[in-house]
Design a protein around this motif. Sequence first.
Motif, short mmCIF file in Angstrom:
data_model
loop_
_atom_site.label_atom_id
_atom_site.label_comp_id
_atom_site.label_asym_id
_atom_site.label_seq_id
_atom_site.Cartn_x
_atom_site.Cartn_y
_atom_site.Cartn_z
N GLY A 1 43.41 45.62 38.50
CA GLY A 1 42.61 44.46 39.34
C GLY A 1 41.54 43.90 40.03
N SER A 2 42.06 43.68 38.29
CA SER A 2 40.36 42.22 38.20
C SER A 2 40.71 41.44 37.61
CB SER A 2 39.42 43.30 37.55
OG SER A 2 39.63 43.31 36.21
N GLY A 3 41.76 41.44 37.12
CA GLY A 3 42.38 39.94 36.89
C GLY A 3 41.41 39.71 34.94
N ASP B 1 38.12 36.64 30.92
CA ASP B 1 39.15 35.67 32.38
C ASP B 1 40.69 36.32 31.49
OD1 ASP B 1 41.01 34.83 33.95
OD2 ASP B 1 39.86 32.87 34.62
N ALA B 2 41.61 36.73 32.61
CA ALA B 2 42.97 37.23 31.26
C ALA B 2 43.12 35.98 31.57
CB ALA B 2 43.76 37.94 32.33
N ASN B 3 43.71 34.67 32.45
CA ASN B 3 44.06 33.70 32.35
C ASN B 3 43.92 32.66 31.30
OD1 ASN B 3 46.02 34.37 34.02
ND2 ASN B 3 44.79 34.31 35.79
N LEU C 1 41.45 34.26 21.88
CA LEU C 1 42.12 34.72 22.54
C LEU C 1 42.53 33.66 23.79
CD1 LEU C 1 39.95 37.44 22.77
CD2 LEU C 1 41.09 37.30 20.90
N GLY C 2 43.85 33.71 23.26
CA GLY C 2 45.16 33.69 24.45
C GLY C 2 45.25 34.20 25.33
N SER D 1 47.84 38.79 24.28
CA SER D 1 47.93 37.22 23.31
C SER D 1 47.48 38.65 22.11
CB SER D 1 47.24 36.45 24.17
OG SER D 1 46.09 36.80 23.92
N ALA D 2 48.71 37.42 21.08
CA ALA D 2 47.84 37.71 19.96
C ALA D 2 46.89 36.38 19.20
CB ALA D 2 48.70 37.48 18.38
#
Length: 274
Positions: free
Chosen positions: A149-151, A192-194, A216-217, A222-223
């Motif tokens: 829930g936090s992205g 941030d995941a994006n 980190l992508g 992501s690898a």
Amino acid sequence: PAVPMLSLAPFLLAAASSCPAPLSPDGPVVRPSGTAFCLGPGHTPTAVRSFDWKVQLCSNPSPRVLFTWKNDSRLHHSHRNASDYNRLNFSIKELRLLLKAAQPDDSGTYSLEVTLENSTVRTHRFHVSVLDPVGKPELQLLEQTAALGSGKCRVTLNCSASGGGDVTYTWYRGGEWIPTPRSPFRLEEQIDANGWHIYTCNVSNPVSWAHQSLQLGQGCGSAPQKLGLLPLLTIIVVLKLTLLGTLTGVCVWRRGRKPAEPGPEESLTVYEDV
């Protein structure tokens, strides 16, 4: 009388050229392994009655005598392995000790005790640390999970380096320094995941440094990708700009505090002078 030149064994070099610039006593001497350096007093004493070179190694706290000499006698040395003689030279003319291809086992406190003809004793101590250079670190992504829930992603990075001694770990996020975590070689972050994120681990000791970077992508699964010199150059540029800005601010502040210098007095005309 000054200390005479003695006839030494082949593994003891008396030539001053082999030991041109001794390091100052009573201070830390830190050198990388495999290098040569010289220990000795800043000025060669005269009217010497006797002297002793001693060492107390970190690996063996029992002090021992390396070389000893008394006036009108020959130079004596302690019993050491033949391999030690290959990297230990001595100049009796200047009381200098030369360590060739020093190794970490040579770390310890070296002391030169000189007794003058008037019975005055002078002691010079050298605290020597010989360190292996650090190896290139291995930077690994141990964990990368989604924070519900936090992205954001929770990531755990681990940095390890082989060799060296007295190693310090420093972390960077892009060109930004990260305060040292509780465990200096392990970093836990929420990102941030994006976004795209670059992490750099720098390992160093007083004689060397090395680094490794990971990118980190997007997405928490992501690898990671290893990066080369670019992240380090970014860090160096940021540090230089910060230092330049600080120096500029100090100069402007000092200039603002400096009182204006009075101008030259106006010269009088001939009539005013009269």
